[in-house]
Each structure stands twice: as structure tokens, then as C-alpha cells.
Design an enzyme around this catalytic site. Sequence first.
Site, PDB file in Angstrom:
ATOM      1  N   GLU A 289       2.916   7.919  -6.312  1.00 40.81           N
ATOM      2  CA  GLU A 289       4.372   7.781  -6.175  1.00 40.81           C
ATOM      3  C   GLU A 289       5.050   7.603  -7.524  1.00 40.81           C
ATOM      4  OE1 GLU A 289       5.680   6.095  -1.780  1.00 40.81           O
ATOM      5  OE2 GLU A 289       5.991   4.840  -3.534  1.00 40.81           O
ATOM      6  N   HIS A 311     -22.977   9.378  -2.256  1.00 40.46           N
ATOM      7  CA  HIS A 311     -23.649  10.190  -1.229  1.00 40.46           C
ATOM      8  C   HIS A 311     -22.643  11.067  -0.489  1.00 40.46           C
ATOM      9  CE1 HIS A 311     -27.102   7.644  -2.112  1.00 40.46           C
ATOM     10  NE2 HIS A 311     -26.204   6.675  -2.191  1.00 40.46           N
ATOM     11  N   LYS A 425      11.741  11.527   5.963  1.00 40.73           N
ATOM     12  CA  LYS A 425      12.423  10.500   6.766  1.00 40.73           C
ATOM     13  C   LYS A 425      13.671  11.102   7.425  1.00 40.73           C
ATOM     14  CE  LYS A 425      10.924   6.689   3.828  1.00 40.73           C
ATOM     15  NZ  LYS A 425      11.321   5.607   2.908  1.00 40.73           N
TER      16      LYS A 425
HETATM   17  O1  LIG Z   1       9.296  -1.792   1.619  1.00 41.27           O
HETATM   18  P1  LIG Z   1       9.949  -0.676   2.358  1.00 41.27           P
HETATM   19  O2  LIG Z   1      11.355  -0.456   1.945  1.00 41.27           O
HETATM   20  O3  LIG Z   1       9.795  -0.835   3.823  1.00 41.27           O
HETATM   21  O4  LIG Z   1       9.211   0.681   1.936  1.00 41.27           O
HETATM   22  C1  LIG Z   1       7.867   0.881   2.199  1.00 41.27           C
HETATM   23  C2  LIG Z   1       7.374   2.126   1.492  1.00 41.27           C
HETATM   24  O5  LIG Z   1       8.045   3.245   2.022  1.00 41.27           O
HETATM   25  C3  LIG Z   1       8.683   4.139   1.195  1.00 41.27           C
HETATM   26  O6  LIG Z   1       8.827   5.291   1.946  1.00 41.27           O
HETATM   27  C4  LIG Z   1       8.053   4.465  -0.109  1.00 41.27           C
HETATM   28  O7  LIG Z   1       7.224   5.578   0.009  1.00 41.27           O
HETATM   29  C5  LIG Z   1       7.211   3.353  -0.656  1.00 41.27           C
HETATM   30  O8  LIG Z   1       7.423   3.285  -2.022  1.00 41.27           O
HETATM   31  C6  LIG Z   1       7.517   2.032  -0.010  1.00 41.27           C
HETATM   32  O9  LIG Z   1       6.683   1.051  -0.520  1.00 41.27           O
END
Ligand SMILES: O=P(O)(O)OC[C@H]1O[C@H](O)[C@H](O)[C@@H](O)[C@@H]1O
Length: 457
Positions: A289, A311, A425
Amino acid sequence: MPSSRLVLDASLALEGQIGVHGLSAGDFTSLEEAAESAHRKLWELRGSGALGFWSLPDDAAIRDPALELGEELARRFENVVVLGIGGSSLGAKAVISALGDRFGDLLPRSRRSGARVFFPDNSDPATFTALLERLDLGSTCFLVITKSGSTAETLSQLLVVRERLGSSKLIQQTVAITDPEEGPLRRIVREEGWRSLPIPPSVGGRFSVLTAAGLVPIAAAGVDARSLCKGAAEMRERCEAPSLRKNPAYLLGGIHRLFDRRGRNIHVLFPYADALRDVGDWFVQLWAESLGKSETVGPTPLRAVGATDQHSLLQLLAQGPQDKLVSFIGVEEPATDLEIPRAWTEHEAFAYLGGKTLGRLLDAERQGTAAALAEGGRPSVTIRLPRVDARSVGELLFLWEAATAFAGFLYGVDPFNQPGVEASKQLTQALLGRPGSEAHAKRLAARPSPDPAFVLD
Ligand SMILES: O=P(O)(O)OC[C@H]1O[C@H](O)[C@H](O)[C@@H](O)[C@@H]1O
């Protein structure tokens, strides 16, 4: 006698050791200018307070309330369930599986140093259902950890828990760890008066293990979180040197960047200790990331565990494409060791093992594998920990966090954001009919329909 602190040994990355594929003095010189500029940028960020993770190891205002809360939860509850994903679970999970009670779930409370901590870090109904069914919910605390306060997986699990516990019990058995001001979860916390601790806005999720997001579950598991922070602080001191050769984080990050420039862009973390298995997952998020931000450069992290993956993966590492760099982690003094008894000594294959220990075998396998790769002209670095204890794990995590931040500037990317995760998302929310996601629904509708010739049902 084990060394007194973490050792970074980069000798098997050098041409003197492995031949043409190794790095030369000239390679390091070629990186010096970029290293100076990266150092300057890091220090500017530090100076402005924007490099939040850097001050965490000895930030008592963040550490102490988190440890107090974690220790309180360990006294009050049998179980602690972390509702959190990505950076909001991987750090604590890595530390607890490294330092917590091995197979602690099987031990009665009286023999455990803390609560049993669970990380159902996925929206998989089978896992979450099974966990909720097997736990005594009456003696379970739910830690809702989300920096943004809006992550769908975490909020969905919370809604399920709310249903199971009922709102009156929910407030007694739930703690929120989220942004101090912003986000949907922070609003609920305010409206319903929940207990909560903040995740500082200047600390990204994948760098948040030493905030409440990591320290509360770590302390709840009965792990020595103060020594973890101490180890991180000691490593930070070593990572303040401006020069590439003196600063372990700069050397580690620099070597990875130099090999990436040579096409070795698959970076394998290979700890020779089961206890460090989940550090591999934490590393994968941190490295991917933070650095995976351009179509032309960007390393692919891979995790392995020694000796198990000798292995499975070793064939590829030893004779596959010359596109990998391995970082071994060795443990000089295993927490416990087991003698290999002598028997069937008339059979040579048993005889040479008898009288040795499993720890000696494991470490010989690490050294043997590194030497075999070197023989084949394949580079590796080795991080040696004196032992797997809180201080050494603190050193290890801070080393990689600092190396990642530094490497980000060597790669010419911003190591602290993750814009690439948003599109999935948006389309997920559109598929679930979230109000305001209409534009994303149009993106989905505009996608060409699947070619039936390529759908084999
Ligand atoms: O801590 P949050 O805001 O719930 O995010 C949780 C995770 O989701 C995101 O999509 C990112 O990919 C991450 O960098 C992050 O740690």
C-alpha cells in the site's frame, strides 16, 4: 551469546559475496543523492508533525491511556474481539501472534497472561458466525477499530454484534478506536456516549500499531507493550542517522530500491519463526500500500515462513526468474528449544540429527538457504533478532515502518496514502445500492457484459 539488539546483515546482497548480481560500492554511491533528498523530506515531515508514526514509541499521551484500557479489558473480559481490517488489525495481530500465549486459546484463564484476542478481519459470514456462536458473548469485549470510521466490513460486523448484544449491553462491552473528530463511527460514539480512544490523524492505518489501534488489543492480550514501545524507540534512534550505510532503515530501504532498479521487484519476507508468521501479512500491507503507486515501478511483497516454505517456494526463489530479493529474519535464541533425541543411530539419516535441537536445525536451515541462494548469485539480506521478545519485535516493526517511509521517497511516490483502494469500495457500494453511489452504478452498467464464450459453467 545472542547480540544485544537487532542486527541488519546485508553482506549477502553484495557483489563481493554473490558475484555479478550483487550490489557494488558504485550502486550505493548512485543512490546517495536520492537518499539525501529522501532524508530531507522525512525530516521536514517530522518537523511539521506530519510523520505521525515517528513519535509514537515514546508518546506517553497516546501509549498510557491505551495500555491502561487494554489492561482493564484483560481483567474484565475473557475474550476481546477486534472488529477491524487492514491496518486496523494487522499490526496488533502480528504482535500478539509473535508475543502472546502460543495456542493460548486452549489455556484456561488462570494460565493465560491476558484475554483471548480474536481478529475476524473479513466479512466472511462463516467465520464470524462460528466465532459468535462459540464465544461466551457475556464475557466478550468488542473493540471496533477503524481510522476512517466508515469501513463496510467493520461497520457490518458491528451491526451484527449490536443485534446480538442489544444496545444496553453494547455500550458496556464495546470500545471504539477511531478518528478523534471525523467519521460515522465517531458520530455514533458521540451520540451514544461510548468509550473510545483516538487514532491520530497524522498516523496512517498501516503505521498505527503503536497507537491505541494496536496497543489496546496488545495490552488486552497481556503482551508487554511497554517493552514493545521501548524497542521501537531504540530502533528509531538508530534510524535517525542521515547516511545510507549507518541508518538500518535507509540501508534496508535503499537495498530494496537498488535491486528493484535491476528488475528484482518481488520482495520476500522470510522469517524463520512461526511466531513471526503474521508479521509477514503486516509487511505485505505496509510495503504494497505504501509503494505500489505507479505502473512502472513498485515492488510486490511476498511472505514466506521458514523452514515450512523451503518445501514450497524455495524452488522458485532458487531457480526461478532473477526478479526477487529475500529478507530473512533469524532468531538467535529461541524462546524454548527442544532436543532431538538419539535413536536408530545405525541409520545415518537419523544419527546426524540426534543430540541436536530443533532450534539449531531451524537456524541451520535459514543459514543454509541463504548460502544456497548466494551460491546461485541470488541476493538476500538477513535481519537477526536476539530473541522473539517484545523489545525485538518493537525494533523490527519500527525498522520496516521507517524503511518503508524512506523507500517511498526513493521510489518517488507518497508512501502515506492509498488512493487505489477507493474504486473497488465505490463499485461495491453501488452494487449494494448505497444512496449517492449512482454515478458508480453507471460505471458498472457501462462495463461490457461478460463474453459467454469465456464463461464455462
Ligand atoms: O481503519 P480503516 O479506516 O477502517 O481502514 C482499514 C483499511 O482499509 C483501507 O481500505 C485501506 O486499504 C487500509 O489502508 C486501511 O488500513
